[in-house]
Design a protein around this motif. Structure first.
Motif, short mmCIF file in Angstrom:
data_model
loop_
_atom_site.label_atom_id
_atom_site.label_comp_id
_atom_site.label_asym_id
_atom_site.label_seq_id
_atom_site.Cartn_x
_atom_site.Cartn_y
_atom_site.Cartn_z
N ASP A 153 0.83 -1.22 0.00
CA ASP A 153 0.00 0.00 0.00
C ASP A 153 0.86 1.26 0.00
OD1 ASP A 153 -2.26 -1.56 -0.03
OD2 ASP A 153 -2.70 -1.31 2.10
N ALA A 154 1.93 1.26 0.79
CA ALA A 154 2.81 2.43 0.84
C ALA A 154 3.51 2.65 -0.50
CB ALA A 154 3.84 2.26 1.96
N VAL A 155 3.93 1.55 -1.16
CA VAL A 155 4.59 1.67 -2.45
C VAL A 155 3.63 2.19 -3.51
CG1 VAL A 155 5.65 0.35 -4.33
CG2 VAL A 155 6.39 -0.02 -1.97
N VAL A 156 2.39 1.71 -3.50
CA VAL A 156 1.39 2.19 -4.46
C VAL A 156 1.13 3.68 -4.26
CG1 VAL A 156 -1.05 2.01 -5.13
CG2 VAL A 156 0.33 -0.06 -4.83
N ARG A 157 1.00 4.12 -3.01
CA ARG A 157 0.81 5.54 -2.74
C ARG A 157 2.02 6.35 -3.20
NH1 ARG A 157 -1.62 3.55 1.97
NH2 ARG A 157 0.30 3.82 3.17
N ALA A 158 3.23 5.83 -2.95
CA ALA A 158 4.45 6.52 -3.36
C ALA A 158 4.52 6.65 -4.88
CB ALA A 158 5.67 5.79 -2.82
N ALA A 159 4.20 5.57 -5.59
CA ALA A 159 4.24 5.60 -7.06
C ALA A 159 3.21 6.59 -7.60
CB ALA A 159 3.98 4.20 -7.62
N ALA A 160 2.03 6.61 -7.02
CA ALA A 160 0.98 7.53 -7.47
C ALA A 160 1.35 8.98 -7.19
CB ALA A 160 -0.35 7.18 -6.81
N ALA A 161 2.12 9.22 -6.13
CA ALA A 161 2.48 10.58 -5.74
C ALA A 161 3.70 11.12 -6.48
CB ALA A 161 2.76 10.63 -4.24
N CYS A 162 4.40 10.27 -7.21
CA CYS A 162 5.61 10.72 -7.91
C CYS A 162 5.24 11.77 -8.97
CB CYS A 162 6.31 9.54 -8.57
SG CYS A 162 7.81 10.02 -9.46
N PRO A 163 5.77 12.99 -8.83
CA PRO A 163 5.41 14.06 -9.77
C PRO A 163 5.81 13.79 -11.21
CG PRO A 163 6.51 14.97 -7.84
CD PRO A 163 6.64 13.48 -7.77
N VAL A 164 6.82 12.94 -11.43
CA VAL A 164 7.29 12.68 -12.79
C VAL A 164 6.99 11.24 -13.22
CG1 VAL A 164 9.06 14.47 -12.75
CG2 VAL A 164 9.63 12.16 -11.98
N GLN A 165 6.18 10.52 -12.42
CA GLN A 165 5.77 9.15 -12.73
C GLN A 165 6.96 8.26 -13.08
OE1 GLN A 165 2.28 8.24 -12.33
NE2 GLN A 165 2.73 10.09 -11.18
N ALA A 166 7.97 8.27 -12.22
CA ALA A 166 9.20 7.50 -12.45
C ALA A 166 9.17 6.12 -11.82
CB ALA A 166 10.40 8.28 -11.91
N ILE A 167 8.12 5.79 -11.06
CA ILE A 167 8.05 4.51 -10.34
C ILE A 167 7.06 3.59 -11.03
CG2 ILE A 167 7.54 3.40 -8.13
CD1 ILE A 167 8.13 6.16 -6.82
N PHE A 168 7.52 2.38 -11.35
CA PHE A 168 6.70 1.37 -12.01
C PHE A 168 6.60 0.16 -11.10
CE2 PHE A 168 8.74 4.08 -15.04
CZ PHE A 168 7.70 4.45 -15.85
N VAL A 169 5.37 -0.27 -10.81
CA VAL A 169 5.12 -1.37 -9.88
C VAL A 169 4.47 -2.52 -10.64
CG1 VAL A 169 4.02 -2.04 -7.73
CG2 VAL A 169 4.76 0.32 -8.04
N GLU A 170 5.02 -3.71 -10.49
CA GLU A 170 4.48 -4.88 -11.16
C GLU A 170 3.09 -5.21 -10.63
OE1 GLU A 170 6.23 -8.86 -10.33
OE2 GLU A 170 6.76 -8.70 -12.45
#
Length: 88
Positions: A44-61
């Motif tokens: 849940d924390a990783v999904v929130r972090a990825a969604a909050a990334c201003p440049v959408q640099a995080i990709f979650v499998e």
């Protein structure tokens, strides 16, 4: 869970480190360290972090809408990685 951060796109805003400190950590002011095989308990924390990334640099499998690991990241255009609109 597996995640990838496009470190060429990352601008060091540190929203991910704030929202999921057990997975993401800033090293200095701009370098990001992260655990690519984060524990499922951090999902849940990783999904929130990825969604909050201003440049959408995080990709979650396996998380729809946040990019898939192995999927080519969309081309970044514009000031914050958003597609530039045609003003015509």
């Amino acid at each position: 869970m597996r995640l990838v951060v496009d470190l060429n796109r990352c601008q060091g805003y540190a929203q991910c480190a704030f929202l999921a400190p057990d997975v993401f950590e800033m090293h200095g002011e701009e370098a990001l360290l992260y655990d690519p095989h984060a524990d499922q308990a951090q999902h849940d924390a990783v999904v929130r972090a990825a969604a909050a990334c201003p440049v959408q640099a995080i990709f979650v499998e396996g998380v729809a809408g946040l990019g898939e690991v192995g999927e080519e990241a969309p081309a970044a255009t514009g000031a914050q990685g958003r597609e530039a609109s045609d003003a015509r």
